[in-house]
Design an enzyme around this catalytic site. Structure first.
Site, PDB file in Angstrom:
ATOM      1  CG  ASN A   1     -12.226   0.508   6.309  1.00 31.79           C
ATOM      2  OD1 ASN A   1     -11.649   1.665   5.515  1.00 31.79           O
ATOM      3  ND2 ASN A   1     -12.561  -0.396   5.463  1.00 31.79           N
TER       4      ASN A   1
ATOM      5  CE1 TYR B   1      -3.820  -3.598   5.396  1.00 29.82           C
ATOM      6  CE2 TYR B   1      -4.085  -4.659   7.595  1.00 29.82           C
ATOM      7  CZ  TYR B   1      -3.619  -4.478   6.367  1.00 29.82           C
ATOM      8  OH  TYR B   1      -2.651  -5.528   6.179  1.00 29.82           O
TER       9      TYR B   1
ATOM     10  CG  HIS C   1      -6.782   4.679   1.060  1.00 34.27           C
ATOM     11  ND1 HIS C   1      -7.774   5.677   1.151  1.00 34.27           N
ATOM     12  CD2 HIS C   1      -7.444   3.473   1.626  1.00 34.27           C
ATOM     13  CE1 HIS C   1      -8.838   5.414   1.827  1.00 34.27           C
ATOM     14  NE2 HIS C   1      -8.627   3.924   2.085  1.00 34.27           N
TER      15      HIS C   1
ATOM     16  CE1 TYR D   1      -3.962  -2.103   0.378  1.00 34.29           C
ATOM     17  CE2 TYR D   1      -2.698  -3.199   1.959  1.00 34.29           C
ATOM     18  CZ  TYR D   1      -3.728  -3.031   1.046  1.00 34.29           C
ATOM     19  OH  TYR D   1      -4.604  -4.121   1.300  1.00 34.29           O
TER      20      TYR D   1
END
Length: 180
Positions: free
Chosen positions: A66, A64, A19, A14
């Site tokens: 969320n 993460y 993000h 990532y």
């Protein structure tokens, strides 16, 4: 003590994604402020130091996106911590054009799952957030999650690099004026 929390997703897969704009800014802050490297903390990578005499803790959640709110447990445990006064969240936003940002002292999650998690943990929308533009969504893209979990285009990367000094200045100004 002020707290600045850069949101993103952990792991090398990532690292280059849109993000992780909050992580990129957190890393730029460490470099500009001369803070020590991030170390392992409670559900976050943590560093701290002084910014022009103001003590600041800088976090990058290891949850993460969320579940970002879980990384605030150590901050919430401090009885003197007031999110409305002491917290700034750094987060990506695909509704804002790349190369721009928006800093507000409060507001809604606006559909951002990382901010929804922060609000659930705090039971409040009263905290500052700096939304880093990673948009707009290209025409015809229906799945925004695919978009934010993809790397910046070379042009967007250049726009982000050009914006970084302004972002660092905005956070520095918030630290000096937005905490007590």
């Amino acid at each position: 003590m002020g707290a600045v929390v850069g949101l993103g997703n952990p792991g090398p897969e990532y690292a280059a994604t849109r993000h992780n704009a909050g992580f990129w800014l957190a890393d730029a802050l460490v470099a500009r402020w001369g803070f020590p490297p991030f170390r392992r903390g409670e559900r976050a990578r943590v560093t701290e130091g002084d910014v022009e005499g103001v003590p600041v803790r800088l976090l990058k959640p290891t949850t993460y996106m969320n579940a970002s709110g879980a990384a605030l447990a150590s901050l919430r445990a401090d009885p003197a911590f007031d999110p409305a006064r002491d917290l700034l969240i750094l987060v990506d936003d695909f509704a804002i054009p790349t190369g721009t940002f928006r800093l507000r002292s409060e507001g809604s999650a606006g559909g951002h799952n990382g901010l929804k998690s922060i609000e659930a943990a705090l039971q409040s929308q009263l905290y500052a957030r700096l939304r880093i533009g990673v948009g707009p969504l290209p025409e015809g893209v229906a799945d925004w999650s695919e978009y934010v979990l993809a790397p910046f285009t070379p042009e967007q990367h250049e726009q982000g690099e050009t914006l970084m000094p302004q972002l660092v200045d905005a956070v520095t100004q918030w630290v000096k004026e937005g905490t007590s």
